[in-house]
Design an enzyme around this catalytic site. Structure first.
Site, PDB file in Angstrom:
ATOM      1  N   SER A 132      10.937   1.651  -4.679  1.00 30.34           N
ATOM      2  CA  SER A 132       9.601   1.507  -4.100  1.00 30.34           C
ATOM      3  C   SER A 132       8.510   2.172  -4.938  1.00 30.34           C
ATOM      4  CB  SER A 132       9.613   2.143  -2.703  1.00 30.34           C
ATOM      5  OG  SER A 132       8.306   2.329  -2.236  1.00 30.34           O
ATOM      6  N   GLU A 134       6.264   3.786  -3.735  1.00 33.63           N
ATOM      7  CA  GLU A 134       6.013   5.100  -3.124  1.00 33.63           C
ATOM      8  C   GLU A 134       6.562   6.227  -4.000  1.00 33.63           C
ATOM      9  OE1 GLU A 134       4.524   6.421  -0.068  1.00 33.63           O
ATOM     10  OE2 GLU A 134       3.474   4.554  -0.463  1.00 33.63           O
ATOM     11  N   TYR A 156      10.581   9.897   2.640  1.00 34.86           N
ATOM     12  CA  TYR A 156      11.007   8.534   2.284  1.00 34.86           C
ATOM     13  C   TYR A 156      11.010   8.365   0.764  1.00 34.86           C
ATOM     14  CZ  TYR A 156      10.472   3.490   1.436  1.00 34.86           C
ATOM     15  OH  TYR A 156      10.594   2.206   0.948  1.00 34.86           O
ATOM     16  N   GLY A 192       6.922  -5.689   9.827  1.00 36.78           N
ATOM     17  CA  GLY A 192       7.013  -4.850  11.014  1.00 36.78           C
ATOM     18  C   GLY A 192       5.614  -4.511  11.527  1.00 36.78           C
ATOM     19  N   ARG A 285      -1.237  11.196   7.379  1.00 39.76           N
ATOM     20  CA  ARG A 285       0.077  11.700   6.965  1.00 39.76           C
ATOM     21  C   ARG A 285      -0.057  13.106   6.403  1.00 39.76           C
ATOM     22  NH1 ARG A 285       2.115   5.826   4.640  1.00 39.76           N
ATOM     23  NH2 ARG A 285       1.851   4.881   6.678  1.00 39.76           N
TER      24      ARG A 285
HETATM   25  P1  NAP Z   1      12.173  -3.444   7.076  1.00 36.46           P
HETATM   26  O1  NAP Z   1      11.516  -4.686   7.554  1.00 36.46           O
HETATM   27  O2  NAP Z   1      11.845  -2.145   7.708  1.00 36.46           O
HETATM   28  O3  NAP Z   1      13.762  -3.693   7.188  1.00 36.46           O
HETATM   29  C1  NAP Z   1      14.676  -2.644   7.039  1.00 36.46           C
HETATM   30  C2  NAP Z   1      16.066  -3.173   7.300  1.00 36.46           C
HETATM   31  O4  NAP Z   1      17.014  -2.097   7.163  1.00 36.46           O
HETATM   32  C3  NAP Z   1      16.284  -3.725   8.724  1.00 36.46           C
HETATM   33  O5  NAP Z   1      17.156  -4.837   8.649  1.00 36.46           O
HETATM   34  C4  NAP Z   1      16.981  -2.574   9.425  1.00 36.46           C
HETATM   35  O6  NAP Z   1      17.781  -2.967  10.520  1.00 36.46           O
HETATM   36  C5  NAP Z   1      17.865  -2.073   8.283  1.00 36.46           C
HETATM   37  N1  NAP Z   1      18.368  -0.712   8.480  1.00 36.46           N
HETATM   38  C6  NAP Z   1      17.685   0.399   8.817  1.00 36.46           C
HETATM   39  N2  NAP Z   1      18.513   1.458   8.895  1.00 36.46           N
HETATM   40  C7  NAP Z   1      19.762   1.004   8.616  1.00 36.46           C
HETATM   41  C8  NAP Z   1      21.034   1.598   8.561  1.00 36.46           C
HETATM   42  N3  NAP Z   1      21.213   2.897   8.798  1.00 36.46           N
HETATM   43  N4  NAP Z   1      22.102   0.819   8.253  1.00 36.46           N
HETATM   44  C9  NAP Z   1      21.935  -0.507   8.006  1.00 36.46           C
HETATM   45  N5  NAP Z   1      20.750  -1.136   8.053  1.00 36.46           N
HETATM   46  C10 NAP Z   1      19.668  -0.385   8.346  1.00 36.46           C
HETATM   47  O7  NAP Z   1      11.949  -3.256   5.504  1.00 36.46           O
HETATM   48  P2  NAP Z   1      11.438  -4.317   4.407  1.00 36.46           P
HETATM   49  O8  NAP Z   1       9.961  -4.278   4.361  1.00 36.46           O
HETATM   50  O9  NAP Z   1      12.141  -5.594   4.603  1.00 36.46           O
HETATM   51  O10 NAP Z   1      11.924  -3.612   3.058  1.00 36.46           O
HETATM   52  C11 NAP Z   1      13.211  -3.885   2.508  1.00 36.46           C
HETATM   53  C12 NAP Z   1      13.598  -2.747   1.580  1.00 36.46           C
HETATM   54  O11 NAP Z   1      12.647  -2.645   0.525  1.00 36.46           O
HETATM   55  C13 NAP Z   1      13.654  -1.366   2.214  1.00 36.46           C
HETATM   56  O12 NAP Z   1      14.665  -0.639   1.572  1.00 36.46           O
HETATM   57  C14 NAP Z   1      12.310  -0.762   1.880  1.00 36.46           C
HETATM   58  O13 NAP Z   1      12.392   0.639   1.881  1.00 36.46           O
HETATM   59  C15 NAP Z   1      12.081  -1.343   0.502  1.00 36.46           C
HETATM   60  N6  NAP Z   1      10.709  -1.545   0.088  1.00 36.46           N
HETATM   61  C16 NAP Z   1       9.829  -2.222   0.881  1.00 36.46           C
HETATM   62  C17 NAP Z   1       8.545  -2.473   0.416  1.00 36.46           C
HETATM   63  C18 NAP Z   1       7.561  -3.253   1.261  1.00 36.46           C
HETATM   64  O14 NAP Z   1       6.366  -3.185   0.960  1.00 36.46           O
HETATM   65  N7  NAP Z   1       8.003  -4.021   2.246  1.00 36.46           N
HETATM   66  C19 NAP Z   1       8.169  -2.045  -0.853  1.00 36.46           C
HETATM   67  C20 NAP Z   1       9.091  -1.382  -1.641  1.00 36.46           C
HETATM   68  C21 NAP Z   1      10.360  -1.151  -1.180  1.00 36.46           C
HETATM   69  P3  NAP Z   1      17.138  -3.144  12.009  1.00 36.46           P
HETATM   70  O15 NAP Z   1      16.565  -4.540  12.035  1.00 36.46           O
HETATM   71  O16 NAP Z   1      18.344  -2.979  12.881  1.00 36.46           O
HETATM   72  O17 NAP Z   1      16.107  -2.079  12.167  1.00 36.46           O
HETATM   73  O1  F7E Z   2       0.541   2.195   4.981  1.00 36.15           O
HETATM   74  C1  F7E Z   2      -2.727   3.702   5.666  1.00 36.15           C
HETATM   75  C2  F7E Z   2      -1.582   4.630   5.335  1.00 36.15           C
HETATM   76  O2  F7E Z   2       2.528   2.111   6.467  1.00 36.15           O
HETATM   77  C3  F7E Z   2      -0.348   1.768   3.969  1.00 36.15           C
HETATM   78  C4  F7E Z   2       6.508   0.566   3.212  1.00 36.15           C
HETATM   79  O3  F7E Z   2       6.935  -0.770   3.184  1.00 36.15           O
HETATM   80  O4  F7E Z   2       5.084   0.231   1.313  1.00 36.15           O
HETATM   81  C5  F7E Z   2       5.097   0.652   2.658  1.00 36.15           C
HETATM   82  O5  F7E Z   2       4.647   1.990   2.776  1.00 36.15           O
HETATM   83  C6  F7E Z   2      -1.574   2.663   3.939  1.00 36.15           C
HETATM   84  C7  F7E Z   2      -1.251   4.161   3.925  1.00 36.15           C
HETATM   85  O6  F7E Z   2       2.667   1.262   4.085  1.00 36.15           O
HETATM   86  C8  F7E Z   2      -2.728   3.292   9.264  1.00 36.15           C
HETATM   87  O7  F7E Z   2      -1.986   5.998   5.417  1.00 36.15           O
HETATM   88  C9  F7E Z   2      -4.181   3.731   7.706  1.00 36.15           C
HETATM   89  O8  F7E Z   2      -2.073   4.798   2.990  1.00 36.15           O
HETATM   90  O9  F7E Z   2       1.425  -0.052   5.732  1.00 36.15           O
HETATM   91  P1  F7E Z   2       1.818   1.327   5.420  1.00 36.15           P
HETATM   92  P2  F7E Z   2       3.112   2.364   3.017  1.00 36.15           P
HETATM   93  O10 F7E Z   2       3.090   3.717   3.563  1.00 36.15           O
HETATM   94  O11 F7E Z   2       2.313   2.117   1.771  1.00 36.15           O
HETATM   95  C10 F7E Z   2       5.914   0.990   0.436  1.00 36.15           C
HETATM   96  C11 F7E Z   2       5.803   0.391  -0.945  1.00 36.15           C
HETATM   97  C12 F7E Z   2       7.293   1.149   0.920  1.00 36.15           C
HETATM   98  O12 F7E Z   2       8.238   1.264   0.141  1.00 36.15           O
HETATM   99  C13 F7E Z   2       7.466   1.413   2.373  1.00 36.15           C
HETATM  100  O13 F7E Z   2       8.797   1.096   2.778  1.00 36.15           O
HETATM  101  O14 F7E Z   2      -2.317   2.442   5.131  1.00 36.15           O
HETATM  102  N1  F7E Z   2      -2.986   3.568   7.103  1.00 36.15           N
HETATM  103  N2  F7E Z   2      -4.044   3.585   9.028  1.00 36.15           N
HETATM  104  C14 F7E Z   2      -2.053   3.283   8.042  1.00 36.15           C
HETATM  105  N3  F7E Z   2      -0.739   3.005   7.931  1.00 36.15           N
HETATM  106  C15 F7E Z   2      -0.064   2.736   9.087  1.00 36.15           C
HETATM  107  N4  F7E Z   2       1.252   2.417   9.011  1.00 36.15           N
HETATM  108  N5  F7E Z   2      -0.675   2.745  10.309  1.00 36.15           N
HETATM  109  C16 F7E Z   2      -2.015   3.023  10.454  1.00 36.15           C
HETATM  110  O15 F7E Z   2      -2.543   3.036  11.549  1.00 36.15           O
END
Ligand code: NAP
Ligand code: F7E
Length: 339
Positions: A132, A134, A156, A192, A285
């Protein structure tokens, strides 16, 4: 013979799009699903296949923290490719549940690598690790690329840094074809509802339909490089089709504030976000990542991958989808009250 893949996190946003993509490509797809008291397969229910079709999807109960069961499953189904997408993926929540986050994100990835190492003695297997942006955290350089040092700002991100290095360690120690995709934020109508983009599009639709009055948010000045999840799963697949295992940054190369995304969405519904949005410090945060901007040149050059969807289009797709959802909600509410 058709290929097979094991996807952890198949019920999540990315897992569902990746499963669709792999089925289209003729893969047999195995997915790891956590047992829960209610169904968690909403995002993949539409791709269950007719038993007479050639390509299949199989779901298996399991958990990333249960290494023994994960190894048994891996040795049993013998996938050609493993995509480790499972995670406690919410950055804010990771401050409340740091140990649990490390267990799923860090130890979970190690469990996947161990299972792959054992299978690899029997037959070649390739592993994709969902790393990620992050990990760049309090960024040391902009834009961020594969060589940019990490400065993680949350439990994370620290856990993802651990998993990143273990992936490289297994590649170098055991000659395992293991790769990191360092993906910047990617969103969709399946995102989500507690991530900021979806929280905004859901609320905007509900406000438009008179179902909600206010939207409470945290830091509106944070900047993110947002892409469309459907585009990003293509990059995951391409990373595992290369001759050599390598790590890639996947991003759009553009960055915008949360405020700009808000404006785009509310304008689309002829609303002014300032009439509805209030700041709630609960969404701040303990440490914030202020700016993320990826440099996807390596992915373009070696994978031939570029983001196909810009932020305006992404906002349009999500807003339209969530307006329709709100319409249906309003309709159901009227139906109940008119009874
Ligand atoms: P997501 O929608 O939150 O999906 C997470 C998945 O992991 C869900 O299927 C969840 O199952 C499963 N999970 C959680 N805890 C688990 C456990 N202990 N054992 C097995 N499965 C588990 O995340 P996403 O956005 O699709 O992201 C996919 C991956 O890419 C994650 O690893 C995330 O950290 C990474 N990532 C995401 C982003 C982004 O912007 N979306 C960017 C960079 C990296 P449930 O349905 O049961 O909760
Ligand atoms: O926040 C700000 C918050 O939770 C984005 C995950 O998929 O991407 C994701 O992480 C920004 C942050 O995503 C709210 O402070 C303001 O600066 O949508 P987010 P994230 O934290 O960037 C990375 C690449 C991953 O890997 C992660 O798995 O938005 N923000 N107000 C807020 N964020 C949330 N969630 N809720 C608010 O009300």
């Amino acid at each position: 013979m058709s290929k097979s893949a094991l996807i952890t996190g198949i019920t999540g946003q990315d897992g569902s799009y990746l499963a669709e993509l792999l089925l289209e490509k003729g893969y047999t797809v195995h997915g790891l699903v956590r047992r829960s008291s209610t169904f968690s397969t909403e995002r993949i229910d539409h791709i269950y296949r007719d038993p007479h079709e050639k390509t299949q999807m199989y779901l298996h109960y399991g958990d990333l923290t249960d290494g023994q069961a994960l190894t048994n499953l891996t040795l049993d189904v013998e996938p050609d490719e493993i995509y480790n997408l499972g995670a406690q993926s919410h950055v804010r929540v990771s401050f409340d549940q740091p140990v649990y986050t490390l267990q799923t994100v860090g130890v979970g990835a190690l469990n996947v690598l161990e299972a792959a190492r054992l299978l690899n003695k029997r037959k070649p297997v390739r592993v994709y690790q969902a790393s990620s942006s992050e990990m760049f955290g309090d960024v040391i350089e902009t834009p961020q690329k594969e060589t940019t040092p990490f400065r993680p700002q949350s439990p994370y991100a620290c856990a993802k840094v651990y998993a990143f290095h273990q992936t490289i360690n297994y590649r170098e120690s055991y000659d395992l074809f293991a790769c990191n995709g360092i993906l910047f934020n990617h969103e969709s109508e399946r995102r989500g509802e507690t991530f900021v983009t979806r929280k905004i599009t859901r609320a905007a639709g509900r406000i438009k339909m008179g179902l909600q009055k206010k939207l409470y948010l945290g830091n509106l000045d944070a900047k993110r490089d947002w892409g469309y999840a459907k585009d990003y799963v293509k990059a995951m697949w391409l990373i595992l089709q290369q001759e050599q295992p390598e790590d890639f940054v996947i991003a759009t190369g553009e960055t915008q504030t949360v405020r700009s995304f808000l404006e785009l969405v509310f304008q689309q519904l002829d609303l002014d976000y300032r009439d509805y949005v209030e700041i709630d410090p609960r969404y701040f945060r303990p440490a914030e990542v202020e700016l993320l901007l990826g440099d996807p040149s390596k992915a373009k050059e070696k994978l031939g991958w570029t983001a196909e969807t810009d932020l305006r289009e992404l906002a349009r797709i999500m807003t339209e989808h969530d307006l329709e959802l709100a319409r249906r909600e309003a309709h159901a509410e009227n139906y109940v009250t008119s009874k």
